[in-house]
Design an enzyme around this catalytic site. Sequence first.
Site, PDB file in Angstrom:
ATOM      1  N   ARG A 165       6.108  13.732  -9.450  1.00 51.85           N
ATOM      2  CA  ARG A 165       7.016  14.714  -8.866  1.00 51.85           C
ATOM      3  C   ARG A 165       8.454  14.519  -9.334  1.00 51.85           C
ATOM      4  NH1 ARG A 165       4.521  13.816  -2.835  1.00 51.85           N
ATOM      5  NH2 ARG A 165       3.086  15.593  -2.801  1.00 51.85           N
ATOM      6  N   LYS A 200      -8.251   2.806  -4.336  1.00 48.68           N
ATOM      7  CA  LYS A 200      -8.514   2.660  -2.918  1.00 48.68           C
ATOM      8  C   LYS A 200      -7.232   2.989  -2.145  1.00 48.68           C
ATOM      9  CE  LYS A 200      -7.301  -2.096  -1.726  1.00 48.68           C
ATOM     10  NZ  LYS A 200      -6.480  -1.822  -0.568  1.00 48.68           N
ATOM     11  N   HIS A 202      -9.747  -3.207  -7.746  1.00 43.53           N
ATOM     12  CA  HIS A 202      -9.203  -4.135  -8.740  1.00 43.53           C
ATOM     13  C   HIS A 202      -9.764  -5.545  -8.610  1.00 43.53           C
ATOM     14  CE1 HIS A 202      -6.310  -4.863  -5.389  1.00 43.53           C
ATOM     15  NE2 HIS A 202      -6.326  -6.088  -5.855  1.00 43.53           N
ATOM     16  N   LYS A 209     -11.683  -9.069 -11.840  1.00 45.60           N
ATOM     17  CA  LYS A 209     -11.479 -10.497 -12.012  1.00 45.60           C
ATOM     18  C   LYS A 209     -12.721 -11.148 -12.600  1.00 45.60           C
ATOM     19  CE  LYS A 209      -8.083 -10.650  -8.297  1.00 45.60           C
ATOM     20  NZ  LYS A 209      -6.959 -10.803  -9.234  1.00 45.60           N
ATOM     21  N   GLU A 241      -4.156 -14.154   2.468  1.00 44.02           N
ATOM     22  CA  GLU A 241      -2.907 -13.846   1.780  1.00 44.02           C
ATOM     23  C   GLU A 241      -1.755 -14.529   2.501  1.00 44.02           C
ATOM     24  OE1 GLU A 241      -3.812  -9.373   1.933  1.00 44.02           O
ATOM     25  OE2 GLU A 241      -2.749  -9.613   0.036  1.00 44.02           O
ATOM     26  N   ASP A 275      -7.947  -1.825   5.258  1.00 41.84           N
ATOM     27  CA  ASP A 275      -7.282  -2.124   3.998  1.00 41.84           C
ATOM     28  C   ASP A 275      -8.132  -2.995   3.078  1.00 41.84           C
ATOM     29  OD1 ASP A 275      -5.008  -1.993   2.257  1.00 41.84           O
ATOM     30  OD2 ASP A 275      -4.503  -4.041   2.828  1.00 41.84           O
ATOM     31  N   HIS A 303     -12.857  -4.508  -0.869  1.00 43.69           N
ATOM     32  CA  HIS A 303     -12.896  -5.838  -1.474  1.00 43.69           C
ATOM     33  C   HIS A 303     -14.019  -6.717  -0.916  1.00 43.69           C
ATOM     34  CE1 HIS A 303      -9.321  -4.567  -3.303  1.00 43.69           C
ATOM     35  NE2 HIS A 303      -8.432  -5.087  -2.485  1.00 43.69           N
ATOM     36  N   LYS A 340      -3.090 -11.563   6.619  1.00 44.14           N
ATOM     37  CA  LYS A 340      -1.779 -11.716   5.983  1.00 44.14           C
ATOM     38  C   LYS A 340      -0.989 -12.815   6.680  1.00 44.14           C
ATOM     39  CE  LYS A 340      -1.154  -7.216   3.857  1.00 44.14           C
ATOM     40  NZ  LYS A 340      -1.095  -7.826   2.509  1.00 44.14           N
ATOM     41  N   LYS A 357      -2.489 -18.397  -0.264  1.00 49.50           N
ATOM     42  CA  LYS A 357      -3.277 -17.339  -0.889  1.00 49.50           C
ATOM     43  C   LYS A 357      -4.576 -17.953  -1.384  1.00 49.50           C
ATOM     44  CE  LYS A 357      -3.030 -13.884  -4.583  1.00 49.50           C
ATOM     45  NZ  LYS A 357      -2.163 -13.285  -5.629  1.00 49.50           N
TER      46      LYS A 357
END
Length: 506
Positions: free
Chosen positions: A56, A163, A193, A197, A231, A250, A255, A355, A360
């Site tokens: 846009r 996603k 994604h 991996k 995470e 999420d 995943h 989170k 991680k």
Amino acid sequence: MNGKTVPKSARPADPCTLVIFGASGDLTHRLLLPALYNLSASGLLPEAFALIGVARSPGSSAAFREDLAKSLPKFATRDLDQRVVNKLLSCVAYIEGEPDDVATYQKIGAELARIESERATKGNRLFYLATPPAAFMPIGCRLGQSRLACEENGAWRRVVIEKPFGTDLASARKLNEGLLRVLKEHQIFRIDHYLGKETVQNIMVLRFANGLFEPIWNRHHIEHVQITVAESLTVGQRGGYYDATGALRDMVPNHLMQLLSLIAMEPPARFAADAVRAEKAQVLDAVQFQMDGDALRNCVRAQYGDGYVDNRPVDAYRKTKNVNPESITETYVALKLLIDNWRWAGVPFYMRTGKALRAKQTEVAIKFRQAPVAMFRETPVDRLADNFLVIRIQPSECIGLEFNAKIPGPSVNIGGVEMTFKYADYFEASPSTGYETLIYDCMIGDAILYPRADGIEAGWRVVQPFLDAWHEAGGNGLAMYRAGGDGPTEADQLLAKDGRRWRPIQ
């Protein structure tokens, strides 16, 4: 083995034009462009290639190229060869337009006609929807109505969708139905994604190419499975999006369900897209349905409070910008699932994601049943160490096996030891974004890593009972945990009820 193993080079992808909707966004600059550079530097991007950015934001092709040239050094995963950079950017164009405006697709059509004539891309087109989810349906429908995505004259046309694919089972079904009215299933690539991996891709090889694992990959030898996606990052600047989404939506339908399906699927008849995706969808269909009461007993939802991550202070989730100060959105979720089939009957699959945790860490840990200790009754051995096969995906990609061995000395003392295979020790691999394989597979039409419509809906069917139960419960049952820790104590209790405990996050 100390030497490096160099994989056989793959062929360059098919000639094509990549059209990225949402090209001015973070995803394009941070991940897609570096991945395209890596493909080009590796000789996997076709010579006949072009990139059209659609967004846009006002702009021109020259300004867009300049913007990409500035961002690439910031996000590149390897040293840049300026010749490769110049070659990649020389085939970039830009179109300003709204995603639901007919005029936008007329401009795209005109630009595609010019490019396909000049660069001989053979009419092959890959449309990448790097946009907010609300734009998926309008763009998909416009691509169909404009016939830009219509396969003809031997050319392929494919659409990549990021996603989240839906926000619940009903919306996922609606999105699938809408897209499949204008596109064929083989044209739709629903991207996750995590599946780019190397360690995730290696799960199938580990299972099905090694005779020592597949015979014991069942309820007779495996006691339980833990899937962890932890995470250390907070919600950050995504407060508005996250407060409407939460950890369950999420992370789990995409995943974590993809990891579960790779671990639990039956061997496919052949290593081909339809065979692999059918088995993945089938095992998700076999996950035991949770009634309301069962759903609440077999889950934990929690939200982080004040704390410290890496010795840095972290404010509570409810203090995050654009988050409701009384929000009941979960930033952590733990689930206990059972699979109703012969291979896995009675074997619990525990999964957790959250989170603002201690570190991680993404791993799948397969716990094998303990061997009898009767033969060691007259020795100092009172219990054996746990036997785990651990597939670590982040931060380092490796596979570890934990087993028992005798401690040197005159007495029979047994201790737990670990053998670890690290990819970097055995294979040469250039740093990557994780998107290289996914984009390349789209360009050659290999959909093994992409779930079909039935797989997407199967994942949401697993999640839906928990969403419904939480909706009915409101804020009741929402636990709290300190930022920088391992999560809520309620999650520990979920496993403690079964006489088990989570592996540490470290």
